[in-house]
Design an enzyme around this catalytic site. Structure first.
Site, PDB file in Angstrom:
ATOM      1  CD  GLU A  21      14.648 -24.853  51.130  1.00 56.28           C
ATOM      2  OE1 GLU A  21      15.301 -24.780  52.299  1.00 56.28           O
ATOM      3  OE2 GLU A  21      13.400 -25.313  50.940  1.00 56.28           O
ATOM      4  CE1 TYR A  53     -15.886 -17.191  47.532  1.00 54.95           C
ATOM      5  CE2 TYR A  53     -17.229 -17.499  49.368  1.00 54.95           C
ATOM      6  CZ  TYR A  53     -17.052 -17.625  47.941  1.00 54.95           C
ATOM      7  OH  TYR A  53     -18.247 -17.656  47.091  1.00 54.95           O
ATOM      8  CB  VAL A  72       6.660 -23.767  57.331  1.00 56.34           C
ATOM      9  CG1 VAL A  72       6.958 -24.125  55.923  1.00 56.34           C
ATOM     10  CG2 VAL A  72       7.072 -24.930  58.214  1.00 56.34           C
ATOM     11  CD  GLU A  73       8.144 -24.372  62.473  1.00 53.09           C
ATOM     12  OE1 GLU A  73       8.880 -23.895  61.060  1.00 53.09           O
ATOM     13  OE2 GLU A  73       8.847 -25.481  62.788  1.00 53.09           O
ATOM     14  CE  LYS A  98       9.659 -25.544  51.961  1.00 55.96           C
ATOM     15  NZ  LYS A  98      11.143 -25.052  52.752  1.00 55.96           N
TER      16      LYS A  98
HETATM   17  N1  LIG Z   1      10.256 -27.347  61.482  1.00 57.87           N
HETATM   18  C1  LIG Z   1      10.824 -26.979  60.283  1.00 57.87           C
HETATM   19  N2  LIG Z   1      11.703 -27.776  59.793  1.00 57.87           N
HETATM   20  C2  LIG Z   1      12.283 -27.488  58.450  1.00 57.87           C
HETATM   21  C3  LIG Z   1      11.904 -26.426  58.090  1.00 57.87           C
HETATM   22  C4  LIG Z   1      11.023 -25.462  58.449  1.00 57.87           C
HETATM   23  O1  LIG Z   1      10.488 -24.493  57.968  1.00 57.87           O
HETATM   24  N3  LIG Z   1      10.532 -26.075  59.633  1.00 57.87           N
HETATM   25  N4  LIG Z   1      12.483 -26.095  56.717  1.00 57.87           N
HETATM   26  C5  LIG Z   1      13.548 -26.981  56.143  1.00 57.87           C
HETATM   27  C6  LIG Z   1      13.846 -26.833  54.838  1.00 57.87           C
HETATM   28  O2  LIG Z   1      13.761 -25.393  54.335  1.00 57.87           O
HETATM   29  C7  LIG Z   1      13.190 -27.887  54.028  1.00 57.87           C
HETATM   30  O3  LIG Z   1      11.928 -27.518  53.845  1.00 57.87           O
HETATM   31  C8  LIG Z   1      13.904 -28.041  52.672  1.00 57.87           C
HETATM   32  O4  LIG Z   1      13.655 -29.084  52.116  1.00 57.87           O
HETATM   33  C9  LIG Z   1      14.008 -28.188  57.118  1.00 57.87           C
HETATM   34  N5  LIG Z   1      13.147 -28.426  58.057  1.00 57.87           N
END
Ligand SMILES: Nc1nc2c(c(=O)[nH]1)N=C([C@H](O)[C@@H](O)CO)CN2
Length: 125
Positions: A21, A53, A72-73, A98
């Site tokens: 990634e 905006y 992503v958090e 995502k």
């Molecule tokens: N709570 C989360 N769980 C997962 C994340 C994330 O960012 N927050 N990321 C992944 C991997 O990067 C996934 O997106 C790859 O497919 C897995 N779980």
């Protein structure tokens, strides 16, 4: 309190916990609700009294496309911080998706709220 929204803002970035990634850019979709008071903008018909905006979306696209996080958090929290510190937003709701993360799901992501819903919104008298 009024709300300015941006729906389905699409940005490509590096985000993920796996080494593969780090080598690709993946789409991130954002839905935003931002607290504002629109009355002064409406009375004056002047963009200076409005949250622009276009400016917000350009800044977010610049920031997100250049960022590189594992989770992503982390990305969601940084986006919320940027909106509050740079634009003075007092309350916001952000859905960060995502869509390419899980082949078996349409999308995954987070829904967060930050700030104080009772605080005077941007551009309130
Ligand atoms: N709570 C989360 N769980 C997962 C994340 C994330 O960012 N927050 N990321 C992944 C991997 O990067 C996934 O997106 C790859 O497919 C897995 N779980």
């Amino acid at each position: 309190m009024d709300i300015l929204y941006i729906r389905n803002l699409k940005v490509e970035t590096i985000v993920g916990i796996f080494s593969w990634e780090k080598r690709i850019r993946q789409p991130i979709h954002l839905d935003l609700e931002l607290a504002v008071d629109i009355r002064r903008a409406a009375q004056s018909d002047d963009i200076h009294y409005a949250l622009d905006y276009k400016e917000v979306s350009n800044r977010l696209r610049d920031y997100i496309s250049q960022s590189e996080w594992h989770l992503v958090e982390t990305l969601a929290e940084r986006v919320a911080e940027l909106l509050m510190t740079e634009f003075g937003v007092t309350w916001l709701r952000l859905r960060l998706s995502k869509p390419a993360a899980l082949p078996a799901a349409d999308s995954v992501g987070l829904l967060i709220e930050r700030g104080d819903k009772q605080a005077k919104p941007l551009f309130a008298d």
